[in-house]
Design an enzyme around this catalytic site. Structure first.
Site, PDB file in Angstrom:
ATOM      1  N   ASN A   1      30.914  10.779  10.878  1.00 49.16           N
ATOM      2  CA  ASN A   1      30.127  12.394  11.381  1.00 49.16           C
ATOM      3  C   ASN A   1      31.992  12.996  11.200  1.00 49.16           C
ATOM      4  O   ASN A   1      31.380  14.227  10.468  1.00 49.16           O
ATOM      5  CB  ASN A   1      29.926  12.363  13.427  1.00 49.16           C
ATOM      6  CG  ASN A   1      28.862  12.030  13.288  1.00 49.16           C
ATOM      7  OD1 ASN A   1      28.152  12.745  13.335  1.00 49.16           O
ATOM      8  ND2 ASN A   1      28.448  10.529  13.459  1.00 49.16           N
TER       9      ASN A   1
ATOM     10  N   ARG B   1      29.843   4.925  12.788  1.00 46.21           N
ATOM     11  CA  ARG B   1      29.400   6.128  13.412  1.00 46.21           C
ATOM     12  C   ARG B   1      30.749   7.114  13.361  1.00 46.21           C
ATOM     13  O   ARG B   1      30.360   8.894  13.104  1.00 46.21           O
ATOM     14  CB  ARG B   1      28.660   6.410  14.392  1.00 46.21           C
ATOM     15  CG  ARG B   1      28.396   7.702  15.384  1.00 46.21           C
ATOM     16  CD  ARG B   1      27.462   7.106  16.617  1.00 46.21           C
ATOM     17  NE  ARG B   1      26.565   5.588  16.253  1.00 46.21           N
ATOM     18  CZ  ARG B   1      27.107   4.238  17.132  1.00 46.21           C
ATOM     19  NH1 ARG B   1      28.084   4.570  17.785  1.00 46.21           N
ATOM     20  NH2 ARG B   1      26.113   3.566  16.958  1.00 46.21           N
TER      21      ARG B   1
ATOM     22  N   SER C   1      29.160  -0.431  12.912  1.00 49.82           N
ATOM     23  CA  SER C   1      28.405   0.650  13.889  1.00 49.82           C
ATOM     24  C   SER C   1      29.257   1.252  14.260  1.00 49.82           C
ATOM     25  O   SER C   1      29.533   2.509  14.163  1.00 49.82           O
ATOM     26  CB  SER C   1      27.281   0.376  14.645  1.00 49.82           C
ATOM     27  OG  SER C   1      27.159  -0.048  15.700  1.00 49.82           O
TER      28      SER C   1
END
Lengths: 273, 156
Positions: A218, A214, A210
């Protein structure tokens, strides 16, 4: 119509292609404009642009902070030192708020991650065509300037953090303690051990994945939107401006989240039940 | 999403960066910051202390001033008193001197009066004797009646 579609597709593809060098039967070879996917699927590949820009930014970070550290005075600090100390204080406050043990590694680790990731993210604010165009002029076919849009970069960091999590878990809790945590949580009963292992194992593995996905997601999405905006001709100017304002927030936030979660994960690894 | 050796390169780079930060950057800056914090805290404490000292000094100064005023007032009182005393004693002295002078003058006057009276008496007696002599020249010898004349003189 299909002509423009084709060029936009190739424009996007071109912008998302790393400059790579890989070992093939004919020795180390760069991917070229004719064969952009030469290194696809080959593990013995280095993304030269990601490495170059991340190392460049990393060295700028080290150089800046080292300069401040060398000249650090106890008296009235200069503006440069004050700025560096501001960053240090920011990281230090976050570390102290979250992590209560004694560890000399976590704060410098947090600082490195925060500043490095932030600088890599900030490369996104350079208009997407500037550096690749210059590179093209000197004969470099591909150039991705934002290292944090490369999974290898984000995973390298999150895996390092993951190794630290494992290391401190074993060090603080001992093999017995850590095994207990994995097998007797959340259901403290011997019959639930298999379920516990699956649950806790998934939770453990999810941490680095994660963490890196992440950041990668992004930044990759942000970069992609920049590329799409760049395709719009004159209308890109206000859009680019608007997206940059939003992205300015995203770059900082992602760097901050990466640092914060690293600290949180490591402090969890330090908690001895 | 294809992984390759960049992963390893980045991991090594990260380890080196973190190590460098841990060894050469963080401790220096952290030490500088904490030391400065201490210094600022000390400075603030010193400022507080000097403020307190200033207050004490002001209080002391005010007290000294008040004492000085009191002393001055006392001195003034004493001086006034002394002045009054001096004036009083001077008056007394002057009065005494005046009395003395007066007494002396009176005595002199009395003496003068006495002498004048003696003189007058002598002259009157001589005049009386001369008159009596003139009267008696014709009848009596002066020497034979001298005792009567003397008694007359004593009566004057």
């Amino acid at each position: 119509m299909s002509e423009t579609e084709h060029t936009s597709t190739s424009y996007i593809k071109h912008h998302l292609q790393n400059l790579q060098v890989c070992s093939t039967q004919e020795g180390w070879q760069f991917n070229t404009a004719e064969n952009p996917t030469l290194c696809k699927g080959n593990f013995n590949t280095i993304n030269v642009d990601s490495m170059f820009f991340s190392l460049l930014l990393g060295f700028i970070f080290l150089w800046m902070f080292r300069r401040a550290a060398k000249k650090a005075t106890i008296g009235v600090p200069g503006k440069f030192q004050a700025f560096i100390e501001l960053v240090i204080e920011f990281v230090d406050t976050n570390v102290k708020d979250t992590f209560h043990g004694k560890n000399k590694l976590i704060a410098p680790l947090g600082l490195t991650i925060f500043v490095w990731v932030y600088m890599m993210n900030l490369m996104d604010l350079i208009p997407v065509d500037y550096i690749p165009t210059i590179a093209h002029a000197i004969g470099v076919p591909f150039l991705k300037v934002v290292p944090s849009t490369d999974v290898n970069v984000t995973f390298a960091m999150s895996i390092s953090v993951f190794i630290l999590i494992l290391f401190y878990s074993f060090k603080i809790k001992g093999i017995k303690g850590f095994t207990k945590e994995l097998t007797l949580n959340p259901f403290n009963h011997w019959a639930a051990i298999p379920i516990n292992i699956v649950l806790e194992g998934a939770a453990l593995i999810a941490k680095p994945i994660s963490l890196s996905l992440r950041l990668f997601g992004n930044m990759y999405a942000g970069e992609l939107i920049y590329i799409l905006i760049a395709l719009m001709g004159v209308y890109q100017l206000p859009l680019h401006f608007g997206w940059s304002i939003l992205h300015l927030l995203v770059t900082f936030l992602q760097a901050f989240i990466f640092m914060m979660l690293t600290i949180v994960y490591l402090s969890l690894a330090h908690e001895d039940h | 999403m294809d992984f390759n050796m960049t992963l390893l390169g980045q991991t090594i780079a990260m380890i080196v960066f973190v190590w460098f930060t841990m060894k050469y950057i963080w401790p220096h800056l952290d030490a500088a910051i904490s030391e400065r914090q201490e210094k600022i805290a000390d400075g603030l404490a010193a400022a507080d202390r000097s403020q307190h000292d200033l207050e004490l000094a002001q209080k002391k100064a005010a007290e000294t001033m008040r004492e000085a005023k009191d002393k001055a007032a006392e001195l003034l009182d004493q001086a006034k008193k002394r002045h009054a005393e001096i004036v009083d004693s001077a008056k007394d002295d002057a009065r005494g001197e005046a009395d003395k002078i007066k007494v002396g003058a009176q005595a002199e006057i009395e003496q003068e009066v006495h002498r004048a009276r003696e003189e007058l008496r002598k002259q009157v007696s001589a005049l009386a004797v001369a008159g009596a002599e003139k009267i008696l020249q014709r009848s009596i010898d002066a020497s034979a009646h001298a005792d009567i004349l003397d008694s007359l003189v004593a009566e004057l």
